[in-house]
Design a protein around this motif. Structure first.
Motif, PDB file in Angstrom:
ATOM      1  N   LEU A  77       0.560  -1.286   0.029  1.00 31.74           N
ATOM      2  CA  LEU A  77      -0.124   0.235   0.024  1.00 31.74           C
ATOM      3  C   LEU A  77       0.964   1.086  -0.036  1.00 31.74           C
ATOM      4  O   LEU A  77       0.694   2.107  -0.862  1.00 31.74           O
ATOM      5  CB  LEU A  77      -1.011   0.062   1.229  1.00 31.74           C
ATOM      6  CG  LEU A  77      -1.966   1.356   1.187  1.00 31.74           C
ATOM      7  CD1 LEU A  77      -3.234   0.951   0.458  1.00 31.74           C
ATOM      8  CD2 LEU A  77      -2.270   1.374   2.680  1.00 31.74           C
ATOM      9  N   SER A  78       1.808   1.293   1.063  1.00 30.94           N
ATOM     10  CA  SER A  78       2.812   2.302   1.029  1.00 30.94           C
ATOM     11  C   SER A  78       3.373   2.754  -0.441  1.00 30.94           C
ATOM     12  O   SER A  78       3.441   3.898  -0.717  1.00 30.94           O
ATOM     13  CB  SER A  78       3.958   2.256   1.952  1.00 30.94           C
ATOM     14  OG  SER A  78       3.325   2.247   3.353  1.00 30.94           O
ATOM     15  N   ALA A  79       3.910   1.755  -1.083  1.00 28.72           N
ATOM     16  CA  ALA A  79       4.626   2.013  -2.481  1.00 28.72           C
ATOM     17  C   ALA A  79       3.396   2.389  -3.266  1.00 28.72           C
ATOM     18  O   ALA A  79       4.048   3.255  -4.389  1.00 28.72           O
ATOM     19  CB  ALA A  79       5.142   0.439  -2.871  1.00 28.72           C
ATOM     20  N   ASP A  80       2.252   1.728  -3.528  1.00 28.02           N
ATOM     21  CA  ASP A  80       1.327   2.219  -4.406  1.00 28.02           C
ATOM     22  C   ASP A  80       0.709   3.650  -4.339  1.00 28.02           C
ATOM     23  O   ASP A  80       0.603   4.389  -5.102  1.00 28.02           O
ATOM     24  CB  ASP A  80       0.226   1.332  -4.679  1.00 28.02           C
ATOM     25  CG  ASP A  80       0.499  -0.111  -5.100  1.00 28.02           C
ATOM     26  OD1 ASP A  80       1.805  -0.436  -5.349  1.00 28.02           O
ATOM     27  OD2 ASP A  80      -0.087  -1.094  -5.046  1.00 28.02           O
ATOM     28  N   TYR A  81       0.710   4.052  -2.875  1.00 25.38           N
ATOM     29  CA  TYR A  81       0.078   5.121  -2.717  1.00 25.38           C
ATOM     30  C   TYR A  81       0.961   6.592  -3.109  1.00 25.38           C
ATOM     31  O   TYR A  81       0.532   7.690  -3.343  1.00 25.38           O
ATOM     32  CB  TYR A  81       0.082   5.626  -0.984  1.00 25.38           C
ATOM     33  CG  TYR A  81      -0.487   6.773  -0.807  1.00 25.38           C
ATOM     34  CD1 TYR A  81      -1.776   7.199  -0.869  1.00 25.38           C
ATOM     35  CD2 TYR A  81       0.376   7.766  -0.019  1.00 25.38           C
ATOM     36  CE1 TYR A  81      -2.025   8.571  -0.652  1.00 25.38           C
ATOM     37  CE2 TYR A  81       0.057   8.863   0.310  1.00 25.38           C
ATOM     38  CZ  TYR A  81      -1.429   9.362   0.203  1.00 25.38           C
ATOM     39  OH  TYR A  81      -1.700  10.346   0.504  1.00 25.38           O
ATOM     40  N   VAL A  82       2.201   6.346  -3.546  1.00 29.29           N
ATOM     41  CA  VAL A  82       3.143   7.354  -3.936  1.00 29.29           C
ATOM     42  C   VAL A  82       2.270   7.842  -5.319  1.00 29.29           C
ATOM     43  O   VAL A  82       2.476   9.140  -5.393  1.00 29.29           O
ATOM     44  CB  VAL A  82       4.484   6.852  -4.321  1.00 29.29           C
ATOM     45  CG1 VAL A  82       4.993   7.818  -5.149  1.00 29.29           C
ATOM     46  CG2 VAL A  82       5.181   6.488  -2.893  1.00 29.29           C
TER      47      VAL A  82
END
Length: 231
Positions: free
Chosen positions: A142-147
């Motif tokens: 999620l953190s990676a995609d949220y960028v």
């Protein structure tokens, strides 16, 4: 509602239109082209502000100024209710819903210690975590995609607001000069991306009531604000 100062008055841009522009911009990111969750990420970007639709359809006056209450100055109750609404609308798409919940947490994080916000953060974090579990993915993913959500939102927001002061997210710097949004380092592989968004032009004045404001917005003529995004 997003307010942009114009030469003769102000332009009003709805939050859903801004979000759709965010998706049209970030879909050109080179690292997103072959991403296994590309469609889900783009859905999150395009729909991250869909909860504002009802609020933008019935704008209100800021009693402190007499001007339209934009998304920054909207009452606390408004800012709190738009995000559960957005997540509910995406409930059949757990990953986009989780990304939108994460966006709500991130953009309001500065209010975490203020009175009246505790239940908002607990609710958004619970919704986010539930959607992550349903998706079968992880918090790290999620953190990676949220960028992509955050960067697309920031680029579009600066353009829609007409803000020239540089803004930063992670490794990126975003700055609007005239009608040109420059992003550094370049996420677009050298592309220059034409962009445009619809707006309503109204006088820059105070309003006697919400009804006065709404009548003015309803009668306003539509304009198209155009520009370019590049690295």
């Amino acid at each position: 509602m997003i307010v942009q100062r114009a030469q003769h008055g102000v332009y009003l841009i709805t939050q859903p239109d801004h979000a759709q522009l965010s998706a049209r911009i970030i879909e050109h990111a080179v690292t997103l082209k072959a991403h296994p969750r590309r469609d889900a990420i783009l859905l999150a970007v395009a729909e991250h502000d869909n909860g504002w639709a009802e609020e933008d359809a019935a704008p209100i006056v800021n009693p402190a100024t007499g001007h339209l209450a934009d998304f920054v100055n909207a009452p606390l109750a408004v800012r709190h209710r738009v995000w559960p609404r957005a997540i509910q609308r995406l409930s059949q798409h757990p990953w986009p819903a989780a990304l939108v919940a994460e966006h709500a947490v991130v953009v309001y994080d500065r209010f975490r210690v203020e009175d009246g916000w505790a239940s908002f953060f607990s609710g958004m974090e619970a919704a986010r975590d539930q959607m992550i579990r349903v998706s079968g993915l992880t918090s790290s993913e999620l953190s990676a995609d949220y960028v992509f959500v955050r960067l697309g939102d920031l680029i579009s927001l600066l353009f829609c607001m007409g803000v020239s002061q540089p803004q930063h997210i992670g490794e990126w710097s975003v700055q609007l000069t005239g009608d040109h949004v420059l992003v550094s380092p370049d996420p677009f592989g050298g592309q220059s991306i034409p962009i445009e968004v619809r707006a309503r032009a109204i006088p820059d004045r105070t309003f006697e009531s919400d009804d006065d404001l709404r009548a003015t917005v309803h009668a306003a003529h539509e304009v198209v604000v155009k520009g370019i995004v590049s690295g």
